[in-house]
Design a protein around this motif. Structure first.
Motif, PDB file in Angstrom:
ATOM      1  N   MET A  30      -0.720 -37.192   5.213  1.00 19.12           N
ATOM      2  CA  MET A  30      -1.368 -37.265   6.419  1.00 19.12           C
ATOM      3  C   MET A  30      -0.788 -35.933   6.974  1.00 19.12           C
ATOM      4  N   ALA A  31      -1.753 -34.978   7.515  1.00 19.23           N
ATOM      5  CA  ALA A  31      -1.409 -33.957   8.135  1.00 19.23           C
ATOM      6  C   ALA A  31      -1.160 -34.265   9.657  1.00 19.23           C
ATOM      7  N   SER A  32      -0.001 -33.593  10.349  1.00 20.85           N
ATOM      8  CA  SER A  32       0.011 -33.889  11.738  1.00 20.85           C
ATOM      9  C   SER A  32      -1.017 -33.044  12.552  1.00 20.85           C
ATOM     10  N   PRO A  33      -1.324 -33.599  13.565  1.00 22.22           N
ATOM     11  CA  PRO A  33      -2.177 -32.974  14.595  1.00 22.22           C
ATOM     12  C   PRO A  33      -2.202 -31.433  14.574  1.00 22.22           C
ATOM     13  N   ALA A  34      -1.047 -30.951  14.683  1.00 14.11           N
ATOM     14  CA  ALA A  34      -0.521 -29.543  14.797  1.00 14.11           C
ATOM     15  C   ALA A  34      -0.722 -28.688  13.615  1.00 14.11           C
ATOM     16  N   GLU A  44     -10.058 -37.275   2.477  1.00 13.88           N
ATOM     17  CA  GLU A  44      -9.174 -36.917   1.304  1.00 13.88           C
ATOM     18  C   GLU A  44      -8.384 -38.227   0.865  1.00 13.88           C
ATOM     19  N   ALA A  45      -8.102 -38.303  -0.510  1.00 15.59           N
ATOM     20  CA  ALA A  45      -7.435 -39.533  -0.973  1.00 15.59           C
ATOM     21  C   ALA A  45      -8.403 -40.832  -0.965  1.00 15.59           C
ATOM     22  N   SER A  46      -9.652 -40.626  -0.436  1.00 15.24           N
ATOM     23  CA  SER A  46     -10.515 -41.817  -0.286  1.00 15.24           C
ATOM     24  C   SER A  46     -11.547 -41.813  -1.580  1.00 15.24           C
ATOM     25  N   PRO A  47     -11.702 -42.800  -1.993  1.00 12.80           N
ATOM     26  CA  PRO A  47     -12.838 -42.899  -3.012  1.00 12.80           C
ATOM     27  C   PRO A  47     -14.414 -43.258  -2.831  1.00 12.80           C
ATOM     28  N   TYR A  48     -14.417 -42.923  -1.483  1.00 11.83           N
ATOM     29  CA  TYR A  48     -15.798 -43.213  -1.066  1.00 11.83           C
ATOM     30  C   TYR A  48     -16.522 -41.655  -0.620  1.00 11.83           C
ATOM     31  N   HIS A  49     -17.861 -41.802  -1.123  1.00 10.60           N
ATOM     32  CA  HIS A  49     -18.682 -40.674  -0.435  1.00 10.60           C
ATOM     33  C   HIS A  49     -18.639 -41.359   1.112  1.00 10.60           C
ATOM     34  N   ARG A  50     -18.710 -40.217   2.031  1.00 11.56           N
ATOM     35  CA  ARG A  50     -19.120 -40.744   3.569  1.00 11.56           C
ATOM     36  C   ARG A  50     -19.731 -39.639   4.182  1.00 11.56           C
ATOM     37  N   ASN A  51     -20.679 -40.389   5.111  1.00 12.32           N
ATOM     38  CA  ASN A  51     -21.666 -39.622   5.967  1.00 12.32           C
ATOM     39  C   ASN A  51     -21.684 -40.108   7.255  1.00 12.32           C
ATOM     40  N   LEU A  52     -21.967 -39.115   8.306  1.00  8.45           N
ATOM     41  CA  LEU A  52     -22.273 -39.267   9.470  1.00  8.45           C
ATOM     42  C   LEU A  52     -23.725 -38.942   9.911  1.00  8.45           C
ATOM     43  N   HIS A  53     -24.527 -39.960  10.554  1.00  9.26           N
ATOM     44  CA  HIS A  53     -25.799 -39.353  11.010  1.00  9.26           C
ATOM     45  C   HIS A  53     -25.855 -39.466  12.494  1.00  9.26           C
ATOM     46  N   LEU A  54     -26.195 -38.529  13.455  1.00  7.05           N
ATOM     47  CA  LEU A  54     -26.351 -38.707  14.599  1.00  7.05           C
ATOM     48  C   LEU A  54     -27.962 -38.765  15.067  1.00  7.05           C
ATOM     49  N   PHE A  55     -28.200 -39.589  15.918  1.00  9.45           N
ATOM     50  CA  PHE A  55     -29.447 -39.816  16.339  1.00  9.45           C
ATOM     51  C   PHE A  55     -29.720 -39.784  17.912  1.00  9.45           C
ATOM     52  N   ALA A  56     -30.657 -39.529  18.590  1.00 11.04           N
ATOM     53  CA  ALA A  56     -30.875 -39.347  20.057  1.00 11.04           C
ATOM     54  C   ALA A  56     -32.293 -39.713  20.558  1.00 11.04           C
ATOM     55  N   CYS A  57     -32.461 -40.123  21.649  1.00  9.31           N
ATOM     56  CA  CYS A  57     -33.727 -40.238  22.233  1.00  9.31           C
ATOM     57  C   CYS A  57     -34.214 -38.856  22.803  1.00  9.31           C
ATOM     58  N   ASP A 113     -16.614 -28.903   1.941  1.00  6.48           N
ATOM     59  CA  ASP A 113     -16.104 -28.117   2.816  1.00  6.48           C
ATOM     60  C   ASP A 113     -15.628 -28.867   4.310  1.00  6.48           C
ATOM     61  N   TRP A 114     -16.124 -29.924   4.204  1.00  2.86           N
ATOM     62  CA  TRP A 114     -15.842 -30.800   5.646  1.00  2.86           C
ATOM     63  C   TRP A 114     -14.634 -31.567   5.577  1.00  2.86           C
ATOM     64  N   CYS A 115     -13.924 -31.626   4.338  1.00  2.00           N
ATOM     65  CA  CYS A 115     -12.958 -32.473   4.190  1.00  2.00           C
ATOM     66  C   CYS A 115     -11.594 -31.705   3.573  1.00  2.00           C
ATOM     67  N   ASP A 116     -11.460 -30.681   3.607  1.00  2.00           N
ATOM     68  CA  ASP A 116     -10.396 -29.998   3.143  1.00  2.00           C
ATOM     69  C   ASP A 116      -9.380 -30.020   4.199  1.00  2.00           C
ATOM     70  N   GLY A 138      -8.602 -43.169   5.650  1.00  2.00           N
ATOM     71  CA  GLY A 138      -9.551 -44.200   5.071  1.00  2.00           C
ATOM     72  C   GLY A 138      -9.097 -44.556   3.845  1.00  2.00           C
ATOM     73  N   ALA A 139      -7.685 -44.319   3.061  1.00  2.00           N
ATOM     74  CA  ALA A 139      -7.398 -44.817   1.983  1.00  2.00           C
ATOM     75  C   ALA A 139      -7.065 -46.413   2.073  1.00  2.00           C
ATOM     76  N   GLU A 140      -7.672 -47.354   1.485  1.00  2.00           N
ATOM     77  CA  GLU A 140      -7.525 -48.633   1.366  1.00  2.00           C
ATOM     78  C   GLU A 140      -6.686 -49.054   0.169  1.00  2.00           C
ATOM     79  N   GLU A 141      -5.589 -49.959   0.111  1.00  2.00           N
ATOM     80  CA  GLU A 141      -5.151 -50.441  -0.960  1.00  2.00           C
ATOM     81  C   GLU A 141      -5.470 -51.895  -1.438  1.00  2.00           C
TER      82      GLU A 141
END
Length: 356
Positions: free
Chosen positions: A1-5, A67-80, A121-124, A130-133
């Motif tokens: 896991m990378a540090s915030p810095a 990274e290191a997760s077996p899942y495809h992953r999406n975020l969808h944003l919706f607004a009124c 591109d978004w996950c580099d 998110g890795a689960e054991e």
């Protein structure tokens, strides 16, 4: 896991229009507006405004595997898009969805498009949250918080698109509803640390920065691109005419690329456009699915506002920035057919006219 810095911030920019005659988008596509592309294991979902009950418009779709997760992953944003709703956090929804590679039929996934991001591109630079054991790693997990589900709608009909104005005409895919979608275009991405690198228009950035300084009476300082500077900016701390130091810091941070429409840095620090609420612990509540903490992941930027219009040019959304916080563990119940709702924090823009 990378540090915030060590984390880098990825910046999203408006790219070519999504032309239904040339492009077949999928959940791998990063885009603004249009119809959401759900992962094949999910039911179509049509969230509604918690304030007025109106159906929400799809604003942004981001493919963001960890990274290191077996899942495809999406975020969808919706607004009124209601006049009294778009600037309120309760009128926005962020839905996170995941699925395993084995659950996706390759023939049903659209190939990479010429103007869209690659799948990585978004996950580099994303942390491995998110890795689960083990197969029993979901023990004790609360049921996923589900959003309103409805039966699948017929595929909407697309009208002709004016390529020159980068518009896409679509219909909202909700049964018995005649509501237009927001105009759609791809999102391209660059690393914020590369803004001072070869090929970036520094002169244009300086010009935009001087215009802002003249309007606001605030000195941000010259952008330093000299070799050995480390790509840092000189900054003279001066209060803007409106006296908002938080807004001045916000403008200083985006001065190299004012046209950015999205910032992505999972686990990083958000850019607040105004003072954050004093009750952040309550605003960014625990994950409704697993009870764990949430972390900052991305935010929408003011430059996106003028692009978010319906096909008839009406119902423009208004906001300063929209910050999205997601489950730090990116919990997911295997076999779920409903997305998990995350947290949106909407801040209004104290000087909205700067981005018109």
């Amino acid at each position: 896991m990378a540090s915030p810095a060590q984390e880098s911030t990825l910046i999203g920019l408006c790219d070519g229009a999504v032309d239904p005659k040339r492009h077949q988008s999928s959940f791998l596509t990063n885009k603004v507006g249009g119809q959401p592309d759900w992962q094949p294991v999910l039911r179509r979902q049509f969230p509604r405004c918690a304030r007025c009950g109106a159906p929400l418009a799809h604003v942004v779709q981001v493919y963001c595997p960890l990274e290191a997760s077996p899942y495809h992953r999406n975020l969808h944003l919706f607004a009124c898009s209601g006049a009294d709703c778009s600037g309120r956090s309760e009128s926005w929804k962020a839905l996170r969805s995941q699925c395993l590679e084995s659950e996706v039929e390759p023939s049903k996934v659209a190939p990479a498009q010429e103007a869209s991001l690659s799948a990585s591109d978004w996950c580099d630079s994303a942390d491995d949250w998110g890795a689960e054991e083990g197969g029993d790693g979901w023990g004790g997990v609360k049921p996923n918080r589900r959003v309103e589900d409805e039966p699948p709608a017929e595929d909407p009909a697309h009208s002709d698109m004016d390529v020159g104005s980068r518009l896409q005409v679509l219909r909202l895919g909700e049964p018995l509803m005649d509501t237009s979608l927001l105009r759609s275009f791809f999102i391209s991405v660059l690393d914020e640390s590369d803004l001072l690198g070869e090929g970036y228009d520094l002169d244009h950035a300086q010009e935009l920065l001087r215009e802002y300084e003249s309007r606001e009476g605030v000195t941000v300082g010259e952008l330093n691109s000299k070799e050995g500077s480390g790509g840092e900016e000189k900054y003279e701390k001066t209060r803007a005419k409106h006296g908002d130091a938080v807004f001045s810091r916000f403008m200083k941070n985006i001065s190299l690329c004012p046209q950015q429409i999205l910032r992505y840095c999972r686990g990083g620090k958000p850019l607040f456009i105004s003072e954050p609420p004093s009750n952040m612990a309550q605003v960014v509540s625990a994950c409704a699915s697993c009870g764990g903490s949430r972390t900052f992941e991305l935010q929408l930027m003011p430059a996106l506002v003028s692009l978010l219009q319906r096909t008839d040019g009406s119902a423009q959304l208004e906001f300063g920035t929209v910050l999205v916080y997601t489950c730090a563990q990116s919990c997911w119940k295997e076999g779920s057919a409903s997305a998990v709702e995350e947290v949106c924090l909407v801040q209004t823009d104290p000087d909205q006219q700067l981005f018109k």
